[in-house]
Design a protein around this motif. Structure first.
Motif, PDB file in Angstrom:
ATOM      1  N   THR A 293     -22.335  40.665  19.277  1.00  0.00           N
ATOM      2  CA  THR A 293     -22.036  40.731  17.847  1.00  0.00           C
ATOM      3  C   THR A 293     -21.603  39.371  17.319  1.00  0.00           C
ATOM      4  O   THR A 293     -22.039  38.936  16.244  1.00  0.00           O
ATOM      5  N   LEU A 294     -20.735  38.679  18.062  1.00  0.00           N
ATOM      6  CA  LEU A 294     -20.316  37.335  17.667  1.00  0.00           C
ATOM      7  C   LEU A 294     -21.519  36.394  17.584  1.00  0.00           C
ATOM      8  O   LEU A 294     -21.607  35.564  16.674  1.00  0.00           O
ATOM      9  N   LYS A 295     -22.409  36.540  18.516  1.00  0.00           N
ATOM     10  CA  LYS A 295     -23.595  35.680  18.532  1.00  0.00           C
ATOM     11  C   LYS A 295     -24.447  35.912  17.289  1.00  0.00           C
ATOM     12  O   LYS A 295     -24.923  34.966  16.646  1.00  0.00           O
ATOM     13  N   LYS A 296     -24.617  37.175  16.916  1.00  0.00           N
ATOM     14  CA  LYS A 296     -25.407  37.504  15.725  1.00  0.00           C
ATOM     15  C   LYS A 296     -24.734  37.011  14.446  1.00  0.00           C
ATOM     16  O   LYS A 296     -25.395  36.732  13.451  1.00  0.00           O
ATOM     17  N   GLN A 297     -23.395  36.898  14.506  1.00  0.00           N
ATOM     18  CA  GLN A 297     -22.635  36.419  13.344  1.00  0.00           C
ATOM     19  C   GLN A 297     -22.505  34.896  13.326  1.00  0.00           C
ATOM     20  O   GLN A 297     -21.725  34.347  12.558  1.00  0.00           O
ATOM     21  N   SER A 298     -23.267  34.221  14.173  1.00  0.00           N
ATOM     22  CA  SER A 298     -23.215  32.747  14.297  1.00  0.00           C
ATOM     23  C   SER A 298     -21.828  32.277  14.696  1.00  0.00           C
ATOM     24  O   SER A 298     -21.305  31.295  14.180  1.00  0.00           O
ATOM     25  N   LYS A 299     -21.235  32.992  15.646  1.00  0.00           N
ATOM     26  CA  LYS A 299     -19.899  32.634  16.155  1.00  0.00           C
ATOM     27  C   LYS A 299     -19.943  32.452  17.671  1.00  0.00           C
ATOM     28  O   LYS A 299     -19.059  32.889  18.399  1.00  0.00           O
ATOM     29  N   ASN A 300     -20.977  31.779  18.164  1.00  0.00           N
ATOM     30  CA  ASN A 300     -21.157  31.646  19.603  1.00  0.00           C
ATOM     31  C   ASN A 300     -20.782  30.264  20.126  1.00  0.00           C
ATOM     32  O   ASN A 300     -20.996  29.968  21.283  1.00  0.00           O
ATOM     33  N   PHE A 301     -20.216  29.407  19.258  1.00  0.00           N
ATOM     34  CA  PHE A 301     -19.838  28.068  19.684  1.00  0.00           C
ATOM     35  C   PHE A 301     -18.343  27.848  19.447  1.00  0.00           C
ATOM     36  O   PHE A 301     -17.765  28.386  18.509  1.00  0.00           O
ATOM     37  N   MET A 302     -17.730  27.056  20.323  1.00  0.00           N
ATOM     38  CA  MET A 302     -16.295  26.769  20.248  1.00  0.00           C
ATOM     39  C   MET A 302     -16.087  25.341  19.763  1.00  0.00           C
ATOM     40  O   MET A 302     -16.587  24.388  20.364  1.00  0.00           O
ATOM     41  N   HIS A 303     -15.313  25.190  18.693  1.00  0.00           N
ATOM     42  CA  HIS A 303     -14.975  23.879  18.144  1.00  0.00           C
ATOM     43  C   HIS A 303     -13.463  23.687  18.233  1.00  0.00           C
ATOM     44  O   HIS A 303     -12.699  24.505  17.711  1.00  0.00           O
ATOM     45  N   TYR A 304     -13.037  22.601  18.853  1.00  0.00           N
ATOM     46  CA  TYR A 304     -11.613  22.270  18.900  1.00  0.00           C
ATOM     47  C   TYR A 304     -11.289  21.368  17.720  1.00  0.00           C
ATOM     48  O   TYR A 304     -11.945  20.345  17.507  1.00  0.00           O
ATOM     49  N   CYS A 305     -10.268  21.755  16.949  1.00  0.00           N
ATOM     50  CA  CYS A 305     -10.014  21.099  15.664  1.00  0.00           C
ATOM     51  C   CYS A 305      -8.529  20.795  15.460  1.00  0.00           C
ATOM     52  O   CYS A 305      -7.652  21.479  15.998  1.00  0.00           O
ATOM     53  N   LEU A 306      -8.293  19.793  14.631  1.00  0.00           N
ATOM     54  CA  LEU A 306      -6.968  19.493  14.111  1.00  0.00           C
ATOM     55  C   LEU A 306      -7.002  19.714  12.605  1.00  0.00           C
ATOM     56  O   LEU A 306      -7.906  19.224  11.923  1.00  0.00           O
TER      57      LEU A 306
END
Length: 348
Positions: A293-306
């Motif tokens: 489901t996350l993949k279909k929602q374009s949430k399959n990548f991890m970004h580390y942010c400030l």
């Protein structure tokens, strides 16, 4: 490992504990490593008991007839020592920091300015609040929803600092906060979890990892002075090119006029699916469905942010906030362990 239920000793000088631990690390590094880094016991005969008297009296070390054990993992950073929990299966376990993450966040969270009032959300074992006290911040109020974290943070404060300007409090975000501050820092959970009831407190960021951070950002305006800043380090899911939090920031800070800044720590994101499978060798059918489901929602990548948000005005009626997007200049100096075992994508 022995299940030690003994509490910390009251009314003792914890600075002696620090001196003993540092002495042990310098004079008997093998014993130090076994006790405080590897969670192994040492033979009673291998150490001069008089050199660890305060550690034994405080309950940090435990002795039976033949062996000595440590109840805690010790994290050392820039001359300070911090008691943390060993990794286990308890949901109230206090997070054990990583040197790479603390090195980065210490620079980002704490400006070199005296006389600031600081609010810390999600203090864990207390590292950043205690370091703020070292920097002579005027006032430091640190909160965590986990009572065990506050217990450890208080002990760590006694071990490392004699300043009376730092207070550790049990609280859920801003529920118990009545003051306004120059700076708010958020060390809140950002790990996406499918089952919140089974997750450890320190990594329970909800289904997409941002549930608690969203609340902390929206509520920050009520607890910042004009010119004050909200700062956060987090991991955000997203697509190949953009973190989800990048798209949401203007909305989350729409209750005022803000200077918004998002800095990507790495030039390339990581695959969340690979990371999750690396951490969880066996997946249930529910987990597989959630990941798909996350993949279909374009949430399959991890970004580390400030994240840095400076409050310019508390009235945004005729103003739309925009974001300054940056890349961390020293990105390659840091290898945040949460990304280990994950594969980078092939973006150029």
């Amino acid at each position: 490992m022995i299940n030690i239920t003994r509490d910390f000793a009251n009314n003792m000088d914890y600075s002696k504990v620090k001196n003993e631990i540092i002495y042990l690390a310098d004079k008997a590094p093998e014993n130090y490593s076994m006790l405080f880094n590897e969670n192994q016991s040492i033979d009673v005969k291998s150490i001069d008991l008089s050199s660890i008297t305060s550690c034994l009296e405080s309950g940090i070390l435990y002795k039976d007839d033949l062996k000595i054990f440590s109840k805690y993992y010790i994290f050392r950073f820039d001359g300070d020592i911090f008691l943390c929990d060993w990794k286990g299966n308890n949901t109230n376990e206090v997070f054990r920091p990583y040197i790479e993450e603390v090195s980065l966040c210490s620079k980002f969270y704490l400006p070199n300015s005296d006389n600031l009032n600081l609010l810390e959300l999600g203090c864990g074992c207390g590292i950043y609040g205690i370091r703020a006290a070292h920097k002579k911040f005027a006032k430091v109020d640190s909160y965590d929803i986990n009572p065990r974290a506050i217990k450890l943070a208080n002990i760590n404060s006694q071990i490392n600092s004699k300043n009376s300007n730092i207070k550790h409090n049990i609280g859920n975000l801003y529920d118990s906060v009545n003051n306004k501050y120059d700076l708010i820092i958020s060390g809140l959970p950002y790990v996406p979890v499918m089952n919140s009831k089974q997750a450890k407190i320190y990594c329970n960021g909800g289904l997409d990892g941002l549930e608690i951070f969203r609340k902390s950002m929206i509520g920050s305006i009520k607890h910042l002075v004009i010119g004050g800043e909200y700062r956060a380090y987090l991991m955000s899911l997203g697509d190949e090119n953009h973190a989800l939090i990048e798209k949401e920031l203007p909305m989350l800070f729409s209750n005022g006029i803000w200077n918004l800044e998002l800095t990507y720590i790495y030039p390339k994101p990581f695959y969340f699916y690979d990371w999750y499978c690396d951490k969880n060798q066996t997946l249930s059918d529910e987990e597989k469905l959630w990941l798909e489901t996350l993949k279909k929602q374009s949430k399959n990548f991890m970004h580390y942010c400030l994240i840095k948000a400076k409050l310019v005005d508390d009235n945004s009626k005729y103003f739309k906030n925009t974001i300054d997007i940056k890349m961390w200049e020293s990105a390659y100096e840091y290898n945040i362990p949460y990304s280990s075992g994950s594969k980078q994508n092939n973006l150029q």
